[in-house]
Design an enzyme around this catalytic site. Structure first.
Site, PDB file in Angstrom:
ATOM      1  N   LYS A  55       0.842  -1.205   0.000  1.00  0.00           N
ATOM      2  CA  LYS A  55       0.000   0.000   0.000  1.00  0.00           C
ATOM      3  C   LYS A  55       0.873   1.250   0.000  1.00  0.00           C
ATOM      4  O   LYS A  55       0.605   2.214  -0.720  1.00  0.00           O
ATOM      5  CB  LYS A  55      -0.888   0.030   1.255  1.00  0.00           C
ATOM      6  CG  LYS A  55      -2.170  -0.738   1.127  1.00  0.00           C
ATOM      7  CD  LYS A  55      -2.866  -0.805   2.461  1.00  0.00           C
ATOM      8  CE  LYS A  55      -4.007  -1.781   2.398  1.00  0.00           C
ATOM      9  NZ  LYS A  55      -4.533  -2.143   3.720  1.00  0.00           N
ATOM     10  N   GLN A  99      -5.335  -1.494   9.753  1.00  0.00           N
ATOM     11  CA  GLN A  99      -5.187  -2.825   9.172  1.00  0.00           C
ATOM     12  C   GLN A  99      -5.819  -3.875  10.090  1.00  0.00           C
ATOM     13  O   GLN A  99      -5.493  -3.957  11.273  1.00  0.00           O
ATOM     14  CB  GLN A  99      -3.686  -3.109   8.955  1.00  0.00           C
ATOM     15  CG  GLN A  99      -3.396  -4.398   8.235  1.00  0.00           C
ATOM     16  CD  GLN A  99      -3.938  -4.414   6.807  1.00  0.00           C
ATOM     17  OE1 GLN A  99      -3.784  -3.470   6.057  1.00  0.00           O
ATOM     18  NE2 GLN A  99      -4.598  -5.504   6.456  1.00  0.00           N
ATOM     19  N   ASP A 122     -11.758   2.814   4.118  1.00  0.00           N
ATOM     20  CA  ASP A 122     -12.163   1.411   3.968  1.00  0.00           C
ATOM     21  C   ASP A 122     -13.687   1.294   3.818  1.00  0.00           C
ATOM     22  O   ASP A 122     -14.189   0.241   3.441  1.00  0.00           O
ATOM     23  CB  ASP A 122     -11.718   0.586   5.184  1.00  0.00           C
ATOM     24  CG  ASP A 122     -10.359  -0.076   4.963  1.00  0.00           C
ATOM     25  OD1 ASP A 122     -10.009  -0.340   3.798  1.00  0.00           O
ATOM     26  OD2 ASP A 122      -9.654  -0.318   5.965  1.00  0.00           O
TER      27      ASP A 122
END
Ligand code: NAP
Length: 295
Positions: A55, A99, A122
């Site tokens: 990422k 995460q 997200d």
């Protein structure tokens, strides 16, 4: 027999990343804004480490600013909540990604609820979930958005199509169903308690498999000409003691039946990070009331 098109997720993801990079360069030139993405990693889960590293690389390559925050595996929920509050308040941060999975002492739902919904790249915060289902301006979870991009590129219009999604997780299945409904598909959301899953799957013009079960979907479950999106990533034993990745669809069986199918790897996987960059760019514009680039 139909000739099955194998959908090139790597190429689509590269193209989306280029579009994001071009829009980010224009934003920087016009207003001096560089969208910032903060990735938060608690502990040292090896899969998460790899994901966070790739990422960070993709973020840099797209011309966005990446920030990494690490907490030890023993960090408390209060410590993580304090970091989230700091990032919520930081004007240089447009997207916050915590995460998952988190260590057992931390409740992921409490962390997601603490995120500023405008920075929730997200798309897991209840406010974004509600907006997605009610037709508002949501930040949409990256994997299902990536699937939608692939579907649009493959089939053009989706209106009227019979769509079946296997899997009802908050991360993939449910938002996928919401997106397909918004595209005017007739949507069936199937799961582990669904009766006669093969018959349900055979109805689908668009079949999205997101169950996390290696090769669950057999060739005989697929309607001739259907577009099949395989979200599953499953590690199974391969030849010579090596492991290999397979999807939720028996790929070899699907060839000659499906009209188009995503491979694993190289299908949906590469789209997820590209969509995260897109969401960060969109969040940066929305937070400042600027027009959103069409990427
Ligand atoms: P998850 O939270 O474990 O959810 C799996 C869903 O599949 C559940 O709703 C479950 O039903 C359903 N299911 C399980 N076994 C089934 C069966 N035999 N028949 C029908 N439905 C079944 O998984 P997830 O997070 O959604 O992820 C799904 C898969 O996608 C995994 O392989 C994951 O690694 C992969 N994934 C890939 C990406 C990517 O970037 N490509 C991103 C995220 C996830 P119940 O609700 O009834 O238990």
């Amino acid at each position: 027999m139909v000739e099955t098109r194998v959908i090139d997720g790597k190429a689509s993801a590269a193209s989306l990343r280029r579009r994001v990079a071009a829009a980010a360069a224009e934003l920087a030139a016009r207003s001096g804004i560089v969208p910032g993405l903060a990735a938060v990693l608690v502990g040292a889960d090896p899969a998460s480490e790899i994901y966070v590293r790739s990422k960070a690389k993709a973020t840099r390559e797209a011309g966005l600013a990446g920030f990494e925050h690490r907490l030890p595996a023993a960090a408390s929920e209060a410590e993580l909540l304090a970091l989230v509050a700091k990032l919520n308040a930081d004007p240089a941060i447009d997207g916050i990604l915590v995460q998952l999975p988190l260590p057992p002492q931390i409740d992921p739902q409490r962390i997601i609820a603490a995120l500023d919904p405008a920075k929730d790249v997200d798309g897991f915060h209840a406010e974004n979930v509600g907006r997605l289902w009610s037709g508002g301006r949501a930040l949409v979870p990256c994997t299902p958005w990536g699937c939608l991009v692939l579907l649009r590129e493959t089939t053009g219009t989706l209106a009227g199509a019979e769509a079946v999604v296997i899997g009802r997780s908050n991360i993939v299945g449910k938002p996928m169903a919401a997106l397909l409904l918004a595209e005017h598909c007739t949507v069936t959301l199937a799961h582990s308690r669904s009766r006669d899953l093969p018959a349900i799957a055979r109805r689908a013009d668009i079949l999205v498999a997101a169950a996390g079960r290696a090769e669950l979907v057999r060739g005989s479950w697929i309607k001739q000409g259907a577009t099949v999106i395989d979200v599953g990533i499953n590690r199974v034993a391969g030849d010579g003691g090596k492991s290999r990745l397979v999807g939720d669809v028996a790929f070899a069986e699907a060839l000659g039946i499906a009209g188009a199918i995503t491979p694993v790897p190289g299908g949906v996987g590469p789209m997820t990070i590209a969509c995260l960059l897109r969401n960060t760019l969109i969040a940066a514009c929305r937070r400042r009331g600027l027009p959103e680039p069409a990427v």
